[in-house]
Design an enzyme around this catalytic site. Structure first.
Site, short mmCIF file in Angstrom:
data_model
loop_
_atom_site.label_atom_id
_atom_site.label_comp_id
_atom_site.label_asym_id
_atom_site.label_seq_id
_atom_site.Cartn_x
_atom_site.Cartn_y
_atom_site.Cartn_z
N PHE A 132 0.85 -1.18 0.00
CA PHE A 132 0.00 0.00 0.00
C PHE A 132 0.89 1.25 0.00
CE2 PHE A 132 -3.14 2.87 2.03
CZ PHE A 132 -4.14 2.73 1.08
N ASP A 212 3.52 -5.11 7.91
CA ASP A 212 2.28 -4.34 8.00
C ASP A 212 1.14 -5.34 7.77
OD1 ASP A 212 -0.02 -2.85 7.56
OD2 ASP A 212 1.05 -1.20 6.58
N TYR A 237 -9.52 -0.68 11.37
CA TYR A 237 -10.84 -0.38 10.79
C TYR A 237 -11.22 -1.31 9.65
CZ TYR A 237 -7.52 2.51 8.10
OH TYR A 237 -6.44 2.96 7.39
N LYS A 238 -10.35 -2.27 9.31
CA LYS A 238 -10.68 -3.24 8.26
C LYS A 238 -11.36 -4.44 8.92
CE LYS A 238 -7.23 -1.14 5.36
NZ LYS A 238 -5.80 -1.00 5.08
N ARG A 389 -12.33 -5.88 -5.96
CA ARG A 389 -12.05 -6.63 -4.73
C ARG A 389 -13.36 -6.98 -4.03
NH1 ARG A 389 -7.90 -3.44 -1.08
NH2 ARG A 389 -9.71 -2.08 -0.98
C1 LIG Z 1 -5.13 0.19 5.34
C2 LIG Z 1 -3.67 0.21 5.28
C3 LIG Z 1 -2.94 1.29 5.84
C4 LIG Z 1 -3.66 2.46 6.43
O1 LIG Z 1 -2.85 3.43 6.94
P1 LIG Z 1 -3.44 4.62 7.83
O2 LIG Z 1 -2.26 5.25 8.40
O3 LIG Z 1 -4.37 3.97 8.83
O4 LIG Z 1 -4.25 5.51 6.95
C5 LIG Z 1 -1.56 1.23 5.79
N1 LIG Z 1 -0.92 0.20 5.22
C6 LIG Z 1 -1.59 -0.85 4.68
C7 LIG Z 1 -0.84 -2.00 4.07
C8 LIG Z 1 -2.99 -0.87 4.69
O5 LIG Z 1 -3.64 -1.89 4.15
#
Ligand SMILES: *Cc1c(COP(=O)(O)O)cnc(C)c1O
Length: 429
Positions: A132, A212, A237-238, A389
């Site tokens: 991400f 992560d 939040y996921k 997705r």
């Molecule tokens: C959802 C997600 C994030 C989110 O980062 P925030 O700092 O909470 O906005 C970061 N890295 C990955 C791989 C994600 O899937």
């Protein structure tokens, strides 16, 4: 090519639901009216348990004011550690190795900076090009802030734009690598990397490694202590259903409790002396020492309810259902929608051990098909260039909903419904 044992008719979907040991959990959640919600890998849904833990926090603020820090039913002063202890059970960690704090990207800055100790030889951070983007933005700035060129961030490449090969990543771990930081599940394809193997191989070369796990905690079991992972971060939040922007988590292997936190702040202070307000900083010798600021109580409160539900269901059972839902979805795509004129493809690994909680369905008209699905009440999402997705979440989605989506996708192609939608993207999808 298909997974045996599934049938194609609606009755079969209904039978799977009747036999589902987690079916009852759906009633704990608010499902948006008239929708099939399959976007829990972006934002999980609200449960009644989370709603009541938030209302409780509001009520305690209302009635206790500042006394809530110590007198709330779950005193706010210890909430981050308490939530960490609960979440630790989902990731195979000890209670004091996990804390609820900050946000994912801030926690990346905090932990990567803690572990990144470049010397004249080892200076490179190894990551990958499919993670991400926020992870890359953070890593690049970390390298730059130390005064190094961006090429000290090495990105493992993907041959096909969907998957990574663990052995190719390992081949990049060399004598110049200071640190490895990788995702658990790739946010587009849903590939689950072999964290145990990657950790073993990094350590064999004397390199520390962090993950992560935003796309896996809450739907895939983890065994951080057993795998000897050095550190990890994940959002809540996921699949953890903590609500938009809810407080994130970090894991720090107890081996490193004596390390100095790179980004220090007063909530990382030794807990029982924090209010001595001494100017010499001394961090708590546990994951809590990596907190920076006052915990965001209102953004953490939903997690009390949502973790309770997840622990009650059991992460192993959640994973079993998740794998069955995604296998069923892939079976239906293969058998109903893979040939012309449908031409859908699966962009997610077939092997159970190599996929996370969502399935990437690939189609050259992915964007417009995704819009057409939304118009029919299916909430999934689209990621460029052509990934739809679909995340059937074990706690609140049913096999019937998976079956239904297949019928809707078929209609969208049969009736050419996607052609009504423009080719350009909205800002958030
Ligand atoms: C959802 C997600 C994030 C989110 O980062 P925030 O700092 O909470 O906005 C970061 N890295 C990955 C791989 C994600 O899937």
């Amino acid at each position: 090519m298909t997974i045996d044992g599934f049938e194609l008719d609606e009755d079969f979907a209904r039978k799977l639901d009747l036999a589902d040991p987690l079916a009852g959990f759906r009633h704990h959640f608010y499902i948006p009216d008239g929708e099939i919600y399959m976007d829990g890998n972006s934002l999980g849904l609200l449960s009644q348990a989370s709603e009541s833990s938030v209302l409780q926090a509001l009520d305690e603020w209302k009635t206790l004011g500042i006394r809530g820090w110590l007198e709330a039913r779950q005193p706010w002063f210890y909430l981050a550690e308490e939530l960490g202890a609960k979440c630790a059970k989902l990731v195979g960690a000890e209670a004091n190795e996990v804390v609820a704090t900050g946000t994912t990207t801030v926690n990346i800055h905090s932990l990567v900076n803690t572990f990144y100790q470049p010397d004249s030889r080892r200076r490179k951070i190894l990551a990958d090009e499919l993670t991400f983007p926020t992870d890359i933005y953070a890593l690049r700035s970390i390298v730059n802030l130390r005064g190094f060129d961006t090429d000290n961030l090495v990105l493992a490449e993907s041959g096909d734009g969907g998957f990574l090969d663990e052995n190719e990543i390992i081949a990049l771990m060399d004598k110049n690598t200071a640190l490895v930081f990788l995702p658990s599940v790739l946010y587009r394809s849903g590939q689950l990397l072999d964290m145990k193997y990657l950790t073993e191989q990094a350590h064999k070369r004397g390199i520390q490694i962090g993950f992560d796990c935003s796309h896996s905690v809450g739907v895939v079991p983890h065994d951080f202590d057993k795998w000897d992972v050095d550190f990890a971060v994940w959002c809540s939040y996921k699949y953890l259903n903590g609500g938009p922007g809810s407080t994130a988590f970090l894991y720090l292997n107890k081996e490193y409790f004596d390390y100095e936190p790179a980004l220090t702040g007063w909530f990382g202070y030794v807990k029982d002396r924090q209010f001595d307000l001494d100017l010499e900083f001394e961090h708590a010798k546990n994951a809590g020492g990596w907190q920076i600021s006052s915990p965001a109580i209102l953004s953490s409160a939903p997690l009390e309810g949502s973790l309770k539900i997840i622990l009650e269901a059991g992460i192993e059972k959640i994973r079993q259902k998740s794998l069955k839902l995604t296998a069923y979805l892939m079976h239906l795509i293969d058998n109903v929608l893979s040939r012309q004129p449908y031409s859908f493809e699966i962009g997610t690994p077939r092997e159970a051990g190599r996929r996370g909680g969502h399935v990437a369905v690939v189609h050259e008209e992915g964007l417009r098909i995704s819009e057409a699905l939304r118009a029919k009440g299916v909430i999934s999402d689209f990621r460029p260039p052509n990934f739809i997705r679909i995340a059937p979440v074990p706690l609140y989605n049913s096999y019937y909903e998976v079956w239904r989506i297949i019928q809707l996708l078929k209609e969208i192609i049969d009736e050419k419904e996607y052609k009504k939608f423009p080719r350009d993207r909205k800002r958030i999808s």
